[in-house]
Design an enzyme around this catalytic site. Structure first.
Site, PDB file in Angstrom:
ATOM      1  N   ARG A  55      -0.579 -16.837 -14.141  1.00 35.45           N
ATOM      2  CA  ARG A  55      -1.183 -18.146 -13.840  1.00 35.45           C
ATOM      3  C   ARG A  55      -0.276 -19.236 -14.403  1.00 35.45           C
ATOM      4  O   ARG A  55       0.340 -19.058 -15.460  1.00 35.45           O
ATOM      5  CB  ARG A  55      -2.550 -18.261 -14.480  1.00 35.45           C
ATOM      6  CG  ARG A  55      -3.549 -17.239 -13.968  1.00 35.45           C
ATOM      7  CD  ARG A  55      -4.966 -17.629 -14.367  1.00 35.45           C
ATOM      8  NE  ARG A  55      -5.953 -16.592 -14.196  1.00 35.45           N
ATOM      9  CZ  ARG A  55      -6.356 -16.058 -13.057  1.00 35.45           C
ATOM     10  NH1 ARG A  55      -5.801 -16.428 -11.949  1.00 35.45           N
ATOM     11  NH2 ARG A  55      -7.294 -15.140 -13.030  1.00 35.45           N
ATOM     12  N   ALA A  62       7.538 -13.110 -19.797  1.00 33.44           N
ATOM     13  CA  ALA A  62       7.684 -11.679 -20.044  1.00 33.44           C
ATOM     14  C   ALA A  62       6.340 -10.967 -19.906  1.00 33.44           C
ATOM     15  O   ALA A  62       5.313 -11.465 -20.354  1.00 33.44           O
ATOM     16  CB  ALA A  62       8.247 -11.452 -21.445  1.00 33.44           C
ATOM     17  N   HIS A  79       0.849  -1.200   0.000  1.00 34.22           N
ATOM     18  CA  HIS A  79       0.000   0.000   0.000  1.00 34.22           C
ATOM     19  C   HIS A  79       0.882   1.246   0.000  1.00 34.22           C
ATOM     20  O   HIS A  79       0.918   1.985   0.986  1.00 34.22           O
ATOM     21  CB  HIS A  79      -0.932  -0.009   1.225  1.00 34.22           C
ATOM     22  CG  HIS A  79      -1.741  -1.260   1.327  1.00 34.22           C
ATOM     23  ND1 HIS A  79      -2.810  -1.517   0.506  1.00 34.22           N
ATOM     24  CD2 HIS A  79      -1.619  -2.330   2.130  1.00 34.22           C
ATOM     25  CE1 HIS A  79      -3.327  -2.694   0.814  1.00 34.22           C
ATOM     26  NE2 HIS A  79      -2.616  -3.217   1.786  1.00 34.22           N
ATOM     27  N   ALA A 108      11.404 -10.332 -19.311  1.00 31.49           N
ATOM     28  CA  ALA A 108      11.393  -8.880 -19.448  1.00 31.49           C
ATOM     29  C   ALA A 108      10.046  -8.280 -19.073  1.00 31.49           C
ATOM     30  O   ALA A 108       8.991  -8.828 -19.379  1.00 31.49           O
ATOM     31  CB  ALA A 108      11.733  -8.495 -20.888  1.00 31.49           C
TER      32      ALA A 108
END
Length: 154
Positions: A145, A125, A84, A107
């Site tokens: 994922r 990337a 935060h 990258a």
């Protein structure tokens, strides 16, 4: 080898490590042996980098980052250390991020704070890593994922 245009304040740089042009390494940073820190990088004080690590151009390594041996960090990877962030916040809390041995980060990936990227994991990337990455997994996307594991065929 420390390039003359870099600002390397740390004395804890391992033998055989190369630090290239326009890189800043703050006083308390620790960098292992045989690393390659490319140009235009910034390494803050509370950062520990293992041996044989490659950090490509344009990467900032912020307080709380731990990078184990044989890790590849691609160009313009972004690490964060505060969930935060707010300017001049008295409630600032630095979270530790861990990149385990043999991991590879592509990258422009973004790594949120407090994450562990497991041993031999691959971050594609441009991915945004919001959760821990298991050892041997390959993750891609936003949010990142898994698309495969070192222990699976697909």
């Amino acid at each position: 080898m420390i390039h003359p245009t870099s600002d390397c304040q740390s004395k804890r740089i391992g033998h055989g490590t190369r630090i290239w042009q326009f890189t800043v390494v703050l006083h308390d940073a620790k960098i292992g042996r045989d690393c390659n820190i490319c140009s235009h990088c910034f390494i803050e004080n509370n950062v520990v980098i293992g041996d044989r690590v490659t950090v490509k151009c344009g990467v900032q390594l912020w307080d709380g980052l731990r990078v184990e041996d044989d890790v590849f960090i691609g160009p313009n990877v972004t690490f964060t250390n505060d969930k935060h962030p707010m300017s001049r916040s008295a409630e600032w809390m630095c979270l530790q991020t861990l990149v385990e041995s043999g991991a590879s980060i592509g990258a422009n990936a973004t790594i949120l704070p407090g994450i562990t990227i497991g041993k031999d994991a691959v971050v594609g990337a441009g991915s945004v890593v919001t959760k821990d990455v298991p050892s041997g997994a390959t993750v891609v996307g936003n949010p990142a994922r898994p698309i495969r594991s070192i222990n699976s065929e697909a």
